[in-house]
Design an enzyme around this catalytic site. Structure first.
Site, mmCIF file in Angstrom:
data_model
loop_
_atom_site.group_PDB
_atom_site.id
_atom_site.type_symbol
_atom_site.label_atom_id
_atom_site.label_comp_id
_atom_site.label_asym_id
_atom_site.label_seq_id
_atom_site.Cartn_x
_atom_site.Cartn_y
_atom_site.Cartn_z
ATOM 1 N N HIS A 120 -3.759 3.919 5.474
ATOM 2 C CA HIS A 120 -4.728 3.904 4.374
ATOM 3 C C HIS A 120 -4.079 3.675 3.022
ATOM 4 O O HIS A 120 -4.771 3.567 2.017
ATOM 5 C CB HIS A 120 -5.538 5.195 4.367
ATOM 6 C CG HIS A 120 -6.326 5.358 5.626
ATOM 7 N ND1 HIS A 120 -5.839 6.043 6.710
ATOM 8 C CD2 HIS A 120 -7.525 4.855 5.987
ATOM 9 C CE1 HIS A 120 -6.731 5.976 7.676
ATOM 10 N NE2 HIS A 120 -7.756 5.259 7.274
ATOM 11 N N LYS A 142 -17.666 14.670 6.342
ATOM 12 C CA LYS A 142 -19.027 14.413 6.777
ATOM 13 C C LYS A 142 -19.979 15.568 6.488
ATOM 14 O O LYS A 142 -19.641 16.724 6.692
ATOM 15 C CB LYS A 142 -19.050 14.146 8.278
ATOM 16 C CG LYS A 142 -18.729 12.722 8.562
ATOM 17 C CD LYS A 142 -18.654 12.462 10.039
ATOM 18 C CE LYS A 142 -18.181 11.062 10.272
ATOM 19 N NZ LYS A 142 -19.170 10.042 9.903
#
Ligand code: GLN
Ligand code: ZN
Length: 763
Positions: free
Chosen positions: A699, A113
């Site tokens: 994932h 982020k």
């Protein structure tokens, strides 16, 4: 005085997400490279033209990207991880996108982020790199804007200190060595810009809003002294954003022409610094007064007062009116919204509308006030209409929330005693197994939802379809041998949208997309009114699932903090108040589930970490009310009702205390991506509640082997109490395939059996 307007960056994606579409067409081979370049150029020029037509005085160039601006910076400096084959020169798109997305031979670079936003950048890997300037991208962008549109652009560059701080693959002791390698490349860029006649360069150093060491401050000085010495005629705007700067007095002394400060998100800190220490007379103040991250119209009247106040603190002609940060973080335009409530629609300002606000403010402060009095009035009355709307005046909610936020939300027994009661009721084996909530959303599931949304299926048909999916998966879960089941979340596309659509106080745009990472865009809901529970949201499916099995089925909710952090929110009340309103609404859902006979309820909070303020001194306060909101939504249940929560996506190791304070009976938490770190932190802090560390990474389509999970379990059991330990995957399984999910879960149960045999004697 004459005040100019300036923008720090403009969204890349385009009003119709044409940028995203072009990228994806190119990746899938549907678009030739040359055609791709020309489509992207067209998009880029359109964005510049728009700013030009609206009358922005200083327009950013080089803010556009083919993926991410940090990746652009790294590749411009030839910083290419060794696992990609690269022979020097301008970095080809295959390598550029390889780093971003992975290739069949090499894994992608990590992404993370960008400060406290929901934008993700690609983390540069310095390890083994030998930086060279592969191309002067800012110069290229400047020339293009000038030649094609006659725009005197302001090239934007990620500053050296920020770039270094956000990179990985080097030791702290090597920082200066890296700086020495990078600085000459920056100097070359700046010198070439200077000799081209560039007037302003914006060097982004958002890292200056975080705490810097004395060594970093020293580096900062070296960097900007070097720039001033090597390109003395270039006007550098040293740009900060997202908060107030930490070391104002050091920054104010740097030999740059301008300093850009955020007067929205860093308002009080920056204001205090300027008032206490003054603003240097030889510099221009880039006043970030229009919120680059929020979606609301600004009160232009208030902004004018602020600008007037600022203009008294600087010498004449020293003010530029700016957005607080790049407009990358807001959708493109309100113009394409047709379905919003008028009061809401009229109070919104996305990127394009913010351009208008900047131009207006610059005119107004330059004493062309008469021209815009009308506009000011219009703006104030739109804001007032929203304020007076029913949506913002649900007094029953306001009173109820005020009353419950006075209380300390607490279960009636402490965990140690609840735990005994729960064990007695549920009779779960040692190491209970469960999943996180969602099961594969197959093409069939997505198609069914579409048919229903288009009206081709009626509610009954859709509900039947969902029930069939639940049947299938309840059977499968029993067969696989899981202990605590879930209904599978087939009726949800998105864990926030689903609840937002069913609660009052939310709105959904048709085109309010924002870039999250690469071509991936999100369309956050807007919390614009008082949030209220209307009717039960999850009871039907959960109850149905429970009716099909003797084993417990968990009810699945998204927590108040996650809903808030993944939405755009109103600004007339605090985030804390919004969180409590959400908590109050969710509490009613929790109670409805319990009332319907559901004895285990999971309230997911994957996004708690995302709301963490950048400033350390603000973090404890945020965590305290975030924890309180979670407890508010879950504390009223009976002691035998088991509250679960789930967290993922980020580093938790420095917030274990807050996680524990949430007082959930069981937490399932992602571990495979943070590897050993989380387990290590449990060596330092004992965790006293039920906990399941994800034993495999969801994932990846790879089916985890039994032995891998056994070793994960054994490692965790070295530090966690076996009596409180649960076994589960890392996260929800909605993106996985049908077969692979079943095989993975079978292996997980087998690993559990092995652990049970091994540990049952010792427990
Ligand atoms: N219950 C959600 C799911 O299983 C949780 C998703 C998440 O943590 N992001 O999909
Ligand atoms: Zn998750």
């Amino acid at each position: 005085m004459m005040v100019k307007s300036s923008v720090l960056g403009y969204p890349r994606i385009g009003a119709d997400r044409e940028w995203k579409k072009a990228l994806e067409a190119f990746w899938s081979g549907k678009l030739e490279e040359s055609e791709f370049h020309s489509q992207l150029q067209e998009i880029r020029l359109n964005h510049l033209r728009k700013q030009q037509e609206k009358g922005i005085d200083i327009i950013s160039v080089n803010d556009f990207s083919y993926y991410d601006h940090v990746l652009d910076t790294a590749t411009m400096f030839g910083i290419i991880p060794k696992r990609f084959s690269y022979e020097g020169g301008v970095v080809p798109l295959s390598v550029y996108y390889g780093i971003a997305r992975g290739t069949k031979d090499a894994t992608a670079s990590e992404m993370t982020k960008w400060f406290n936003t929901n934008y993700h950048y690609i983390v540069p890997e310095l390890d083994g790199a030998a930086p060279v300037l592969t191309e002067n991208r800012p110069l290229k962008a400047y020339r293009e804007a000038k030649e094609k549109l006659g725009i005197e652009g302001k090239p934007v560059i990620v500053g050296p200190l920020t770039f270094l701080k956000l990179s990985k693959g080097y030791r702290v002791s090597e920082t200066d060595a890296w700086l020495e390698r990078l600085l000459p490349l920056y100097v070359q860029i700046l010198q070439e810009l200077a000799s081209e006649g560039v007037q302003w360069v914006q060097i982004d150093e958002p890292i200056l809003v975080t705490k810097l060491s004395a060594a970093d401050l020293e580096r900062l000085k070296t960097i900007y002294d070097t720039f001033a010495a090597s390109a003395p005629n270039l006007n550098i705007m040293l740009q900060t954003y997202f908060e107030s700067v930490e070391n104002y007095s050091d920054i104010a002394q740097l030999p740059v022409r301008g300093i850009g400060l955020d007067f929205v998100h860093g308002f009080s800190g920056n204001m205090q610094s300027i008032k206490a220490l003054g603003f240097p007379a030889d510099k221009v103040l880039g006043a970030g007064v229009i919120d680059g991250r929020g979606i609301w119209k600004a009160s232009l009247r208030e902004k004018l007062v602020l600008l007037e106040e600022l203009s008294e603190l600087v010498t004449a002609d020293q003010l530029i009116v700016q957005s607080s940060c790049s407009l990358l973080h807001v959708p493109v335009t309100v113009k394409n919204e047709a379905r919003l409530l008028t009061e809401l629609n009229d109070a919104l300002a996305f990127a394009d509308e913010k351009l208008d606000e900047l131009v207006l403010l610059a005119k107004a402060i330059s004493s062309e006030e008469a021209v815009i009095i009308d506009e000011l009035e219009k703006c104030e009355s739109a804001l007032l209409a929203l304020k007076l709307s029913d949506e913002r005046n649900r007094t029953d909610i306001q009173h109820a929330v005020a009353a419950i936020s006075e209380q300390t939300p607490e279960r009636s027994l402490p965990f140690s005693e609840r735990h005994i009661a729960q064990q007695k009721k549920w009779q779960l084996p040692i190491f209970p197994t469960t999943t996180i909530g969602s099961f594969p959303q197959s093409a069939e599931v997505r198609r069914a939802r579409q048919l229903w949304r288009k009206g081709e299926w009626n509610n009954e048909q859709y509900a039947n379809f969902i029930r069939e999916q639940i049947d299938i998966w309840i059977k499968l879960q029993e067969e696989i041998g899981l202990d605590v089941l879930v209904h599978g979340e087939f009726e949800r596309t998105d864990m926030v949208e689903f609840f937002g659509e069913k609660l009052a106080g939310f709105a959904f745009t048709q085109n309010g997309w924002v870039q999250s990472y690469g071509s991936r865009c999100v369309k956050p809901p807007i919390i614009f009114g008082d949030v209220a529970f209307k009717e039960s949201m999850t009871v039907e499916e959960t109850k149905y699932a429970q009716s099909k099995t003797e084993r417990p089925v968990k009810g699945m909710l998204t927590g108040p903090i996650t809903i808030m952090n993944w939405s755009f929110v109103r600004e007339d009340i605090t985030r804390e108040q919004i969180a409590y309103q959400l908590a109050y609404a969710l509490r009613q859902e929790v109670e409805a589930l319990e009332h319907a006979g559901i004895g285990m309820i999971q309230v997911d909070e994957p996004a708690v970490r995302e709301g963490l303020p950048l400033k350390e001194e603000d973090q404890a306060k945020y965590l305290a009310w975030a924890v309180k909101a979670f407890r508010m939504s879950t504390c009223t249940v009976q002691n035998t009702t088991q509250i679960h929560t789930h967290m993922c996506y980020c580093e938790f190791h420095d917030m274990i205390d807050s996680i524990e304070a949430m007082d959930a009976d069981v937490i399932s938490i992602e571990t495979s991506r943070s590897h050993g770190e989380l387990i290590h932190s449990f060596e330092l802090n004992t965790y006293k509640l039920g906990i399941g560390l994800g034993v495999y990474d969801i994932h990846s389509p790879r089916i985890p082997r039994v032995e891998e999970m056994t070793s994960m379990i054994e490692r965790a059991l070295r530090v966690l109490d076996p009596k409180l330990f649960w076994i589960n995957p890392d996260c929800g399984l909605k993106t996985r395939g049908f077969e692979e999910t079943i095989d993975s879960l079978r292996n997980m149960v087998e690993a559990t059996e092995i652990a049970r045999t091994k540990h049952s004697l010792t427990v």
